[in-house]
Design a protein around this motif. Structure first.
Motif, short mmCIF file in Angstrom:
data_model
loop_
_atom_site.label_atom_id
_atom_site.label_comp_id
_atom_site.label_asym_id
_atom_site.label_seq_id
_atom_site.Cartn_x
_atom_site.Cartn_y
_atom_site.Cartn_z
N GLY A 111 40.49 60.91 46.34
CA GLY A 111 39.65 60.24 45.35
C GLY A 111 40.51 59.58 44.27
O GLY A 111 40.27 58.45 43.85
N LYS A 112 41.53 60.29 43.88
CA LYS A 112 42.41 59.78 42.82
C LYS A 112 43.14 58.52 43.30
O LYS A 112 43.24 57.55 42.57
N LYS A 113 43.61 58.58 44.52
CA LYS A 113 44.32 57.41 45.05
C LYS A 113 43.38 56.20 45.12
O LYS A 113 43.76 55.07 44.83
N PHE A 114 42.14 56.45 45.50
CA PHE A 114 41.17 55.36 45.57
C PHE A 114 41.00 54.72 44.20
O PHE A 114 41.07 53.50 44.04
N GLN A 115 40.83 55.58 43.21
CA GLN A 115 40.66 55.07 41.84
C GLN A 115 41.87 54.23 41.42
O GLN A 115 41.73 53.12 40.92
N GLU A 116 43.05 54.79 41.66
CA GLU A 116 44.27 54.09 41.22
C GLU A 116 44.46 52.77 41.97
O GLU A 116 44.87 51.77 41.38
N THR A 117 44.16 52.79 43.26
CA THR A 117 44.33 51.58 44.05
C THR A 117 43.43 50.46 43.53
O THR A 117 43.87 49.32 43.33
N ILE A 118 42.17 50.79 43.31
CA ILE A 118 41.23 49.78 42.82
C ILE A 118 41.67 49.26 41.46
O ILE A 118 41.74 48.05 41.22
N THR A 119 42.01 50.17 40.57
CA THR A 119 42.39 49.78 39.22
C THR A 119 43.59 48.85 39.25
O THR A 119 43.59 47.78 38.65
N ASP A 120 44.58 49.25 40.03
CA ASP A 120 45.80 48.45 40.11
C ASP A 120 45.51 47.08 40.73
O ASP A 120 45.95 46.05 40.22
N PHE A 121 44.71 47.06 41.79
CA PHE A 121 44.43 45.81 42.50
C PHE A 121 43.65 44.85 41.59
O PHE A 121 43.96 43.66 41.52
N VAL A 122 42.67 45.38 40.87
CA VAL A 122 41.89 44.53 39.96
C VAL A 122 42.82 43.89 38.93
O VAL A 122 42.72 42.69 38.65
N GLU A 123 43.75 44.67 38.41
CA GLU A 123 44.67 44.12 37.39
C GLU A 123 45.56 43.05 38.00
O GLU A 123 45.81 42.01 37.39
N LYS A 124 46.06 43.30 39.22
CA LYS A 124 46.92 42.31 39.90
C LYS A 124 46.15 41.00 40.08
O LYS A 124 46.66 39.91 39.85
N ILE A 125 44.91 41.12 40.52
CA ILE A 125 44.12 39.91 40.80
C ILE A 125 43.74 39.22 39.48
O ILE A 125 43.74 37.99 39.40
N ARG A 126 43.49 40.01 38.46
CA ARG A 126 43.17 39.42 37.16
C ARG A 126 44.35 38.54 36.71
O ARG A 126 44.17 37.42 36.26
N ALA A 127 45.56 39.07 36.91
CA ALA A 127 46.76 38.33 36.50
C ALA A 127 46.93 37.07 37.35
O ALA A 127 47.41 36.04 36.89
N LEU A 128 46.51 37.16 38.59
CA LEU A 128 46.66 36.03 39.53
C LEU A 128 45.70 34.89 39.20
O LEU A 128 45.94 33.72 39.50
N GLY A 129 44.58 35.23 38.60
CA GLY A 129 43.58 34.21 38.28
C GLY A 129 42.58 34.04 39.41
O GLY A 129 42.69 34.68 40.45
N PRO A 130 41.60 33.15 39.21
CA PRO A 130 40.53 33.00 40.19
C PRO A 130 41.03 32.43 41.52
O PRO A 130 42.01 31.68 41.55
N ASN A 131 40.37 32.77 42.57
CA ASN A 131 40.61 32.23 43.90
C ASN A 131 40.40 30.71 43.87
O ASN A 131 39.34 30.24 43.48
N PRO A 132 41.43 29.93 44.26
CA PRO A 132 41.29 28.47 44.20
C PRO A 132 40.10 27.94 45.01
O PRO A 132 39.54 26.90 44.69
N LEU A 133 39.72 28.66 46.04
CA LEU A 133 38.58 28.21 46.83
C LEU A 133 37.28 28.33 46.04
O LEU A 133 36.36 27.55 46.21
N LYS A 134 37.21 29.31 45.14
CA LYS A 134 36.02 29.48 44.31
C LYS A 134 35.92 28.30 43.33
O LYS A 134 34.87 27.72 43.17
N GLU A 135 37.06 27.98 42.73
CA GLU A 135 37.06 26.87 41.78
C GLU A 135 36.56 25.60 42.44
O GLU A 135 35.75 24.88 41.90
N LYS A 136 37.04 25.39 43.66
CA LYS A 136 36.66 24.20 44.41
C LYS A 136 35.14 24.19 44.62
O LYS A 136 34.48 23.19 44.42
N ALA A 137 34.62 25.35 44.98
CA ALA A 137 33.20 25.44 45.25
C ALA A 137 32.38 25.14 44.00
O ALA A 137 31.34 24.50 44.06
N LYS A 138 32.87 25.57 42.84
CA LYS A 138 32.13 25.35 41.60
C LYS A 138 32.15 23.89 41.17
O LYS A 138 31.17 23.37 40.67
N GLU A 139 33.32 23.25 41.36
CA GLU A 139 33.48 21.85 40.97
C GLU A 139 32.41 20.95 41.57
O GLU A 139 31.93 20.04 40.94
N GLU A 140 32.13 21.21 42.85
CA GLU A 140 31.33 20.24 43.60
C GLU A 140 29.84 20.31 43.27
O GLU A 140 29.36 21.26 42.76
#
Ligand code: FAD
Ligand code: SF4
Ligand code: SF4
Ligand code: SF4
Ligand code: FES
Lengths: 384, 140
Positions: free
Chosen positions: B111-140
Motif C-alpha cells: 500500500g505504501k509503495k502504491f501511495q509513493e508511486t502515485i505521488t511521485d508520478f503526479v509530481e513528475k508529470i506536473r513538472a513536465l506540463g500538459p500532454n501536447p496532444l491535449k493542448e492540440k485538442a483544446k485549440e481546435e
C-alpha cells in the motif's frame, strides 16, 4: 548445373526476348520457363500500357510473360501482395523481395511456393513526377516517349521521332525530380534477399546491354536457373573477376550515396518538437485509408487495429489510425514509398513512417525483409 | 502552468496492484486525487494501443502496475507486459512522450509503495506540463 553463390552472366536464347529485355531478357526467360515446366502455377509480371503506366498481372499464359520484358522505372508498385496464396514466380525489386519475406513471417506467403527473381534497383520514380520532369526539364511531351533507359548516371528518354535526350540524375534530383525520396536513402540495391539477384551492373565488354548479371542466392535460385537452362530458354556463363568487381564497386557507390542522402533527408528533431513533427503533416489526412491498403508489409486485412480504434471524427488531430500504424509498422516498415506515392493529400507518409521505424529497428539491430528466420522484435513475446 | 493539475490514469491488475491500491485506501494513506484507476484482470491486458488512445484523448500520464515478476496470477502475464511495454516506450520516445508512461510492480502488501508511486508520478508529470496532444485538442 549451377550452384548457390554462382555469379553468372546470361541471356535469353530467344533473340526477340533478349532484344526487348531490359538487359538480356534473362529474367523474362527464367519466369517463362518456371511456368512452362510447372515449377509454378502462375507468374506475376508487369503488363505495359505505356512508359508511365503498367499493371501487375497474375498470369498462367507463357506468351503474356514473354511480352513483359523491360524495366519500368516510373511504375513503382510493390508486387509482394500478388504472391499471396499462390504458387508463383515473380520479378522483385529489393523492396518487393523484402515485403515478400515480411509477409512470409506473418504467414501470408509460403516461401517454398514463391520464387523470387530479384532485380537490382537504383531507384524508381513517381509517374506524375516523371511526366512533369519531361515537360520542364526535357521539353518532351510525355505522349511522345517510346523508351527510357538509365546509363552512366544519366536518365535517357527516346521519342517517337527517334530522338534521344539524356540528363544526369543528380541534376534532375537537385531540381526536385528524379527518384522517389525513399529510393534515395534505400541502401538495398542488390536483392540478396531474393532467390536470384539480377541486374545489368557488371555486364561489360561486347555483352554490355545484351546480357544480365545473375547471382544465385539459394536453392530456389538454383532450381529456377537449372530449370530455365534445361528448358533451353537461357544460356549462362561464369562472370569474370573483373565483372564481379565492377558490380561490387557500383553497388558500393550507390550504398554510400544512400547513406549520405539519408543524413540529408532525415532532420534531427529536438524532443519537444517531435509530436509536432508527426502531427502537423498528418493533420492534412483526409482519412481515405489508401496508405494502409497499399502497404506491402501490412498483413491485417479488414480486421485491423488501426481502423478498429479509429473514429472518423478524431481525424482533425492526430488520428488513432496513424498512431497505431506508426506503432505497428515500427518493426516492419521497409520504406518502400508506396504510402507516399498514393496519398491524395501529398503527406510525406513514408518519411514519417521511416522516421519512426528506422531508429527503432536499428536500436534492436533488426532489418525487416532480409531473413525469414529473423523474428520481428515486437512480433511475439519470447519468454526467456 | 502553476494551476496545472495533471490527469493520471493507472492500470491496476486485479490480484496484486489493485489490492495494493485498496490497502493504501484502507490504511488511509494520502495521495493526490489526480489519479483514475482502471482495473484489469492482469497487467498484460494493457495493450500499447490502450496507452496511445489514452494519450490521444489527453491523459497527461499513464501508470501501468502489476504483480512483481514471479507473482503474476497468470504465471507469466507480467513478463509479457514487460516485453510489450518496451515497444510502446520505443514509440513514445519517437513522439517525445516517453516520460508520460511508467511501469511499476506493486504487491497486495505494498500500500505504501502504491501511495509513493502515485505521488511521485503526479509530481513528475506536473513538472513536465500538459500532454501536447491535449493542448492540440483544446485549440481546435
Ligand atoms: C525500377 C528498376 C530500377 C533498376 N535499377 C537497376 C540498377 O540501378 N542497376 C542494375 O543493375 N539493374 C537495375 N534494374 C534491373 C535491370 O533494369 C533489369 O531488370 C535486370 O538487369 C534484368 O534484365 P532482364 O533483361 O533479364 O529483364 P527482363 O527480361 O526485361 O524482365 C524484366 C522484368 O522486370 C519486371 N518489371 C519491370 N518493371 C518493374 C517494376 N517497376 N517493378 C517490378 N518489376 C518490374 C517485368 O515484369 C519483367 O518481368 C532495375 C530494375 C527496375 C525495375
Ligand atoms: S525503395 Fe529501394 S528497392 Fe524499392 S524501388 Fe526504391 S531504390 Fe528500389
Ligand atoms: S508504411 Fe509505407 S513505406 Fe513503410 S512499408 Fe508500408 S507502404 Fe512501405
Ligand atoms: S493516404 Fe494520405 S490521406 Fe489517405 S489515409 Fe493515408 S495519410 Fe490519410
Ligand atoms: S495478475 Fe497481476 S500482473 Fe498478471
Amino acid at each position: 548445373m549451377v550452384n548457390v553463390g554462382d555469379m553468372l552472366v546470361g541471356y535469353a536464347t530467344n533473340e526477340d526476348v533478349r532484344k526487348r529485355g531490359a538487359s538480356g531478357g534473362l529474367v523474362t526467360a527464367v519466369l517463362a520457363a518456371a511456368l512452362e515446366k510447372g515449377l509454378v502455377e502462375n507468374v506475376v509480371v508487369m503488363k505495359h500500357i505505356n512508359e508511365f503506366e503498367a499493371v501487375p498481372i497474375i498470369t498462367d499464359d507463357v506468351d503474356e510473360v514473354l511480352a513483359s520484358t523491360g524495366s519500368l522505372h516510373s511504375v513503382p508498385v510493390n508486387l509482394a501482395k500478388y504472391a499471396m496464396g499462390r504458387k508463383v514466380a515473380m520479378p522483385a525489386k529489393p523492396c518487393d523481395a523484402q515485403a515478400v519475406i515480411e509477409q512470409a513471417k506473418r504467414g501470408m506467403i509460403d516461401l517454398d511456393n514463391t520464387y523470387v527473381v530479384g532485380l537490382n534497383c537504383g531507384g524508381s520514380m513517381h509517374p506524375v513526377t516523371t511526366k512533369k520532369m519531361l515537360v520542364e526539364m526535357y521539353d518532351i511531351d510525355p505522349e511522345d516517349v517510346v523508351g527510357e533507359e538509365i546509363e552512366k548516371g544519366k536518365l535517357i528518354f527516346k521519342t517517337k521521332n527517334g530522338e534521344e535526350m539524356a540528363i544526369a540524375i543528380d541534376e534532375l534530383e537537385e531540381a526536385g525530380f528524379g527518384r522517389r525520396e525513399s529510393c534515395r536513402y534505400c541502401t538495398l540495391k542488390i536483392p540478396v534477399n531474393a532467390d536470384l539477384a539480377c541486374g545489368n551492373w557488371g555486364v561489360i565488354g561486347d555483352k554490355a546491354g545484351s546480357a544480365t548479371f545473375c547471382q544465385v542466392m539459394n536453392d530456389k535460385g538454383v532450381k529456377l536457373l537449372d530449370n530455365a537452362i534445361e528448358a533451353g530458354r537461357i544460356e549462362v556463363e561464369p562472370a569474370s573477376d573483373k565483372a564481379i568487381a565492377i558490380r561490387a564497386k557500383v553497388n558500393d557507390v550507390m550504398v554510400n550515396l544512400g547513406n549520405t542522402l539519408e543524413k540529408e533527408i532525415f532532420p534531427e528533431i529536438p524532443d519537444e518538437e517531435r509530436m509536432q513533427y508527426y502531427m502537423e503533416p498528418m493533420a492534412d489526412c483526409i482519412d481515405c485509408g489508401a496508405c494502409k491498403e497499399v502497404c506491402p508489409v501490412c498483413a491485417c486485412g479488414e480486421d485491423s487495429k488501426c481502423t478498429m480504434f479509429h473514429s472518423l471524427v478524431d481525424n482533425y488531430k492526430m488520428s488513432m489510425y496513424h498512431m497505431v500504424r506508426l506503432l505497428h509498422l515500427s518493426d516492419s516498415c521497409i520504406a518502400c514509398g508506396q504510402c507516399s506515392d498514393v496519398c491524395p493529400s501529398d503527406i510525406p507518409i513514408t518519411l514519417l513512417q521511416s522516421s519512426f521505424a528506422i531508429p527503432s529497428q536499428r536500436k534492436r539491430e533488426y532489418t525487416p525483409g532480409m531473413n525469414v528466420d529473423d523474428v520481428p522484435p515486437f512480433f511475439e513475446v519470447i519468454l526467456k | 502552468m502553476s494551476d496545472f493539475e495533471p490527469d493520471i490514469l493507472t492500470f491496476c491488475c486485479n490480484w496484486c496492484s489493485y489490492a495494493g491500491a485498496d490497502l493504501a485506501g484502507v490504511s488511509r494513506l494520502q495521495y493526490p486525487t489526480n489519479n483514475r484507476i482502471i482495473r484489469v484482470m492482469c497487467s498484460s491486458r494493457v495493450e500499447p494501443i490502450h496507452i496511445l488512445e489514452a494519450l490521444k484523448e489527453g491523459t497527461d500520464g499513464i501508470l501501468v502496475t502489476g504483480c512483481h515478476i514471479g507473482d503474476c496470477h497468470y504465471i507469466e502475464g507480467n513478463i509479457h507486459t514487460d516485453e510489450r511495454m518496451k515497444e510502446i516506450v520505443d514509440a513514445l520516445e519517437h513522439l517525445g512522450l516517453k516520460d508520460r508512461l511508467r511501469l511499476e510492480w506493486v504487491s497486495a502488501a505494498e500500500g505504501k509503495k502504491f501511495q509513493e508511486t502515485i505521488t511521485d508520478f503526479v509530481e513528475k508529470i506536473r513538472a513536465l506540463g500538459p500532454n501536447p496532444l491535449k493542448e492540440k485538442a483544446k485549440e481546435e
